[in-house]
Scaffold this active site. Structure first.
Site, mmCIF file in Angstrom:
data_model
loop_
_atom_site.group_PDB
_atom_site.id
_atom_site.type_symbol
_atom_site.label_atom_id
_atom_site.label_comp_id
_atom_site.label_asym_id
_atom_site.label_seq_id
_atom_site.Cartn_x
_atom_site.Cartn_y
_atom_site.Cartn_z
ATOM 1 N N GLY A 193 -26.913 0.069 23.874
ATOM 2 C CA GLY A 193 -27.009 -1.510 23.906
ATOM 3 C C GLY A 193 -26.340 -2.893 24.101
ATOM 4 O O GLY A 193 -25.943 -3.892 24.041
ATOM 5 N N TYR B 21 -10.414 -2.982 46.174
ATOM 6 C CA TYR B 21 -10.756 -3.583 46.769
ATOM 7 C C TYR B 21 -9.662 -4.798 47.041
ATOM 8 O O TYR B 21 -9.886 -5.108 48.141
ATOM 9 C CB TYR B 21 -12.054 -4.555 46.894
ATOM 10 C CG TYR B 21 -13.466 -3.277 46.434
ATOM 11 C CD1 TYR B 21 -13.253 -1.547 46.450
ATOM 12 C CD2 TYR B 21 -14.382 -3.632 45.463
ATOM 13 C CE1 TYR B 21 -14.145 -1.160 45.755
ATOM 14 C CE2 TYR B 21 -15.338 -3.038 45.523
ATOM 15 C CZ TYR B 21 -15.097 -1.197 45.303
ATOM 16 O OH TYR B 21 -16.294 -1.028 45.533
ATOM 17 N N HIS C 293 -13.094 4.881 38.687
ATOM 18 C CA HIS C 293 -13.082 4.568 40.630
ATOM 19 C C HIS C 293 -13.434 5.780 40.416
ATOM 20 O O HIS C 293 -14.564 5.837 41.221
ATOM 21 C CB HIS C 293 -12.190 3.712 40.950
ATOM 22 C CG HIS C 293 -13.100 2.956 41.973
ATOM 23 N ND1 HIS C 293 -12.578 1.944 42.355
ATOM 24 C CD2 HIS C 293 -14.111 3.707 42.748
ATOM 25 C CE1 HIS C 293 -13.281 1.675 43.708
ATOM 26 N NE2 HIS C 293 -14.009 2.960 43.565
ATOM 27 N N LEU D 180 -27.726 1.274 52.288
ATOM 28 C CA LEU D 180 -28.253 0.963 53.483
ATOM 29 C C LEU D 180 -27.764 1.652 54.389
ATOM 30 O O LEU D 180 -27.981 0.946 56.078
ATOM 31 C CB LEU D 180 -28.173 -0.803 53.880
ATOM 32 C CG LEU D 180 -28.528 -1.867 52.488
ATOM 33 C CD1 LEU D 180 -28.725 -3.092 53.034
ATOM 34 C CD2 LEU D 180 -29.966 -1.339 52.479
ATOM 35 N N THR E 228 -22.790 -12.351 55.432
ATOM 36 C CA THR E 228 -23.286 -13.324 56.398
ATOM 37 C C THR E 228 -24.112 -13.998 55.527
ATOM 38 O O THR E 228 -25.570 -13.231 55.170
ATOM 39 C CB THR E 228 -24.008 -12.518 57.490
ATOM 40 O OG1 THR E 228 -23.386 -11.171 58.210
ATOM 41 C CG2 THR E 228 -25.264 -13.911 58.239
ATOM 42 N N ASN F 12 -31.367 -9.967 51.325
ATOM 43 C CA ASN F 12 -31.320 -8.544 50.598
ATOM 44 C C ASN F 12 -31.605 -8.879 48.789
ATOM 45 O O ASN F 12 -31.959 -7.512 48.518
ATOM 46 C CB ASN F 12 -29.610 -7.812 51.038
ATOM 47 C CG ASN F 12 -29.897 -7.800 52.044
ATOM 48 O OD1 ASN F 12 -30.140 -6.956 52.971
ATOM 49 N ND2 ASN F 12 -28.601 -7.188 52.666
#
Length: 315
Positions: free
Chosen positions: A17, A57, A119, A220, A266, A273
């Site tokens: 919630g 990352y 992760h 993708l 890009t 997208n």
């Protein structure tokens, strides 16, 4: 439960919630980290309100710089964004979990997170090295902590109001089921590779049973072989509807009840997208029934965990 029929605005309510996660998310695991700040700005300007980051990352600071600029210029307010980051494997010891989160928050320039994920479900040697290896080049695991202990520390972050929700990532269905069963605060989101070549139906069903959201990365196919974007069925549906193959794949994910991530540096592709519209149900059924290829593009086994080396088989 879903909110809003427009796929670009659709959100899924979280099981605790705390919030609703936007179905369309922008992932910050990018091909060129030097372009992170510009890419995040372009994503938010295009309409994305869900950002997926991670300590691993190594670009949280750049994401934070983009957010600072976006907030300063009034492009978006903090309360309009859903921001996720992740606990990396070298910080699984309970005493390291909160400091790891706080370090991520500093880099992101935020006071709280909407979602914090484990992760991966296995721990590395604790310390500053994200990729600890022995003399033979093998990953050094931490056998002094269990996922149960790590998860308890994650739950404490929710109790303290530092994160709205917690979840899992890069995990198989059996291990996810274990956490669902022992957790005091159940995972709200499970982020895994998922697309028509690796639909993760069993994990999808588990998430639905416990009210969790399956969040798909590599939606993708990462442009790897065999190219999902070039699949004849996907291309045919895209051509028939006058849209891009990427938009077909993202719509498929959302319409089956998953949140999806896409990433690009890009601006034109980022905008494309985000511009996702609903597919006819007949197209969803065609994809579900006719695509028989089964492949995982992201091999977690490369990180040293043999449990992720199985050939995908979802039915």
């Amino acid at each position: 439960m879903t909110l809003n029929e427009d796929l670009r605005q659709r959100r899924f309510l979280l099981n605790n919630g705390s919030a609703a996660i936007p179905a369309l998310g922008f992932g910050t695991s990018l091909s060129d980290n030097t372009k992170t700040e510009a890419a995040v700005k372009a994503a938010v300007e295009a309409g994305f309100r869900h950002l997926d980051a991670a300590e691993r990352y190594r670009n949280e600071a750049q994401v934070g710089a983009a957010l600072k600029d976006l907030f300063a210029h009034g492009t978006v307010r903090r309360e309009d964004l859903f921001v996720t980051t992740k606990l990396w494997n070298n910080n699984h010891r309970p005493e390291r979990v909160k400091p790891a989160l706080q370090a991520s928050l500093r880099r992101l320039g935020l006071d709280t997170l909407d979602l914090y994920l484990v992760h991966t479900p296995f721990a590395f040697l604790p310390g500053d090295d994200q990729d600890p290896r022995d003399a033979h080049g093998d990953v050094i695991y931490d056998e002094g902590v269990t996922l149960t202990e790590t998860w308890s520390a994650m739950e404490n972050l929710v109790d303290e109001g530092l994160v709205g929700a917690i979840g899992l990532s890069d995990i198989g269905v059996e291990k996810a089921r274990e956490v669902m069963e022992f957790a005091r605060i159940k995972p709200a989101v499970v982020e895994v590779e998922s697309h028509p070549y690796h639909p993760q139906w069993k994990l999808h069903e588990l998430c639905q049973k416990h009210g969790a959201v399956l969040l798909a990365f590599a939606s993708l196919g990462h442009a790897l072989e065999p190219r999902l974007l070039d699949d004849p069925l996907i291309v045919s549906i895209a051509r028939e509807l006058g849209i891009a193959p990427a938009q077909v794949l993202l719509a498929w994910g959302i319409q089956r009840g998953s949140a999806v991530l896409t990433a690009s540096v890009t601006p034109s592709r980022i905008a494309e997208n985000f511009n996702v519209t609903a597919l006819p149900e007949s197209a969803i059924e065609e994809i579900n029934q006719q695509l028989q290829t089964r492949i995982r593009f992201n091999s977690v086994v490369d990180g040293g965990q043999p449990g992720f080396s199985e050939v995908p088989s979802d039915r």
